[in-house]
Scaffold this active site. Structure first.
Site, PDB file in Angstrom:
ATOM      1  N   SER A 224       0.852  -1.185   0.000  1.00  0.00           N
ATOM      2  CA  SER A 224       0.000   0.000   0.000  1.00  0.00           C
ATOM      3  C   SER A 224       0.888   1.234   0.000  1.00  0.00           C
ATOM      4  O   SER A 224       2.043   1.184   0.436  1.00  0.00           O
ATOM      5  CB  SER A 224      -0.898   0.005   1.244  1.00  0.00           C
ATOM      6  OG  SER A 224      -1.464   1.292   1.471  1.00  0.00           O
TER       7      SER A 224
ATOM      8  N   TYR B 143      -1.852  -1.294  10.554  1.00  0.00           N
ATOM      9  CA  TYR B 143      -1.968  -1.465   9.103  1.00  0.00           C
ATOM     10  C   TYR B 143      -0.707  -0.964   8.397  1.00  0.00           C
ATOM     11  O   TYR B 143      -0.152  -1.655   7.532  1.00  0.00           O
ATOM     12  CB  TYR B 143      -3.195  -0.713   8.589  1.00  0.00           C
ATOM     13  CG  TYR B 143      -3.447  -0.875   7.115  1.00  0.00           C
ATOM     14  CD1 TYR B 143      -3.980  -2.054   6.607  1.00  0.00           C
ATOM     15  CD2 TYR B 143      -3.156   0.156   6.216  1.00  0.00           C
ATOM     16  CE1 TYR B 143      -4.214  -2.209   5.248  1.00  0.00           C
ATOM     17  CE2 TYR B 143      -3.382   0.008   4.857  1.00  0.00           C
ATOM     18  CZ  TYR B 143      -3.915  -1.169   4.382  1.00  0.00           C
ATOM     19  OH  TYR B 143      -4.140  -1.326   3.031  1.00  0.00           O
TER      20      TYR B 143
END
Length: 230
Positions: free
Chosen positions: A122, A135
């Site tokens: 990401s 995350y």
């Protein structure tokens, strides 16, 4: 990505915990003329991954490419993040990717014909995010895993690349897209001045799986509309 691969001629196996979502994905792919199957599998469960591998090989015969993209987020202010929340995210995002890449790498090395593995990270691996300690750490860890596998498995003709998508309209971030101020801010921060659509990853996936690109490994492929360079 599954649609892009299928349109290029690949057979597709979907692994996911929820059988009903698997069935819906398979039906959608088959409606597009793609040979698809699924296995209900918690990718963070070692025995479950081994069973999914066995069933997939029984159905398809071999695995030429893997897209390790199972991921969850459990947003919380850092000061309030519990160890349970931290482990919950790491278990899926990091442990699950480790188990899946290990299982497929063993298969590819044993076959001796090489293959392609793609670890989906990401853009948060490039910057911080409020409430996203677990995350962000997990996605940064995937970059390190992908680099290491690329180096270790290259001698076996197994290519490993890291896909770093930017803001994309998927079900996982529906709750973010409901925040108009957030969408305006992230869109303004993106030179392309919009979020990506899932369809824009069709050709990206096909490129990453292309078996003729035998020298392409260890690369971080960023598809973010210019977000990380702006």
């Amino acid at each position: 990505m599954a649609h892009g691969l299928g349109r290029a001629g690949a057979s597709v196996a979907i692994w996911s915990r929820t059988a009903s979502r698997n069935d819906a994905a398979v039906a959608d792919l088959r409606a597009a003329g793609i040979d698809a199957s699924s296995v209900a599998c918690d990718t963070a469960d070692e025995a479950g991954v081994e069973e999914a591998m066995a069933r997939t090989l029984e159905r398809h015969g071999k695995i030429d490419s893997l897209f390790a993209n199972a991921g969850i987020s459990d947003d919380a202010p850092f000061l309030d993040t519990s160890l349970e929340q931290w482990h919950h995210v790491m278990r899926t995002n990091l442990d699950g990717t480790f188990l899946c890449t290990r299982a497929v790498a063993r298969h590819m090395v044993e076959r001796g014909e090489g293959g392609s593995m793609v670890v989906v990270s990401s853009t948060i691996s490039r910057y911080g995010g409020v409430g996203m300690a677990a995350y962000g750490t997990s996605k940064s860890g995937l970059v390190g895993l992908g680099r290491t596998l690329a180096v270790e498995l290259a001698r076996h003709k197994v290519r490993v690349n890291i896909l770093i998508p930017g803001w994309t309209a998927t079900a996982m971030n529906d709750y973010l897209r409901e925040n108009e101020a957030f969408v305006r801010a992230t869109t303004a921060r993106t030179p392309a001045r919009r979020w990506a659509t899932p369809e824009e990853f069709h050709e990206v996936a096909t490129f990453l799986a292309e078996p003729s690109l035998t020298f392409h490994t260890g690369n971080e492929v960023i598809v973010d509309g210019g977000y990380t360079v702006y």
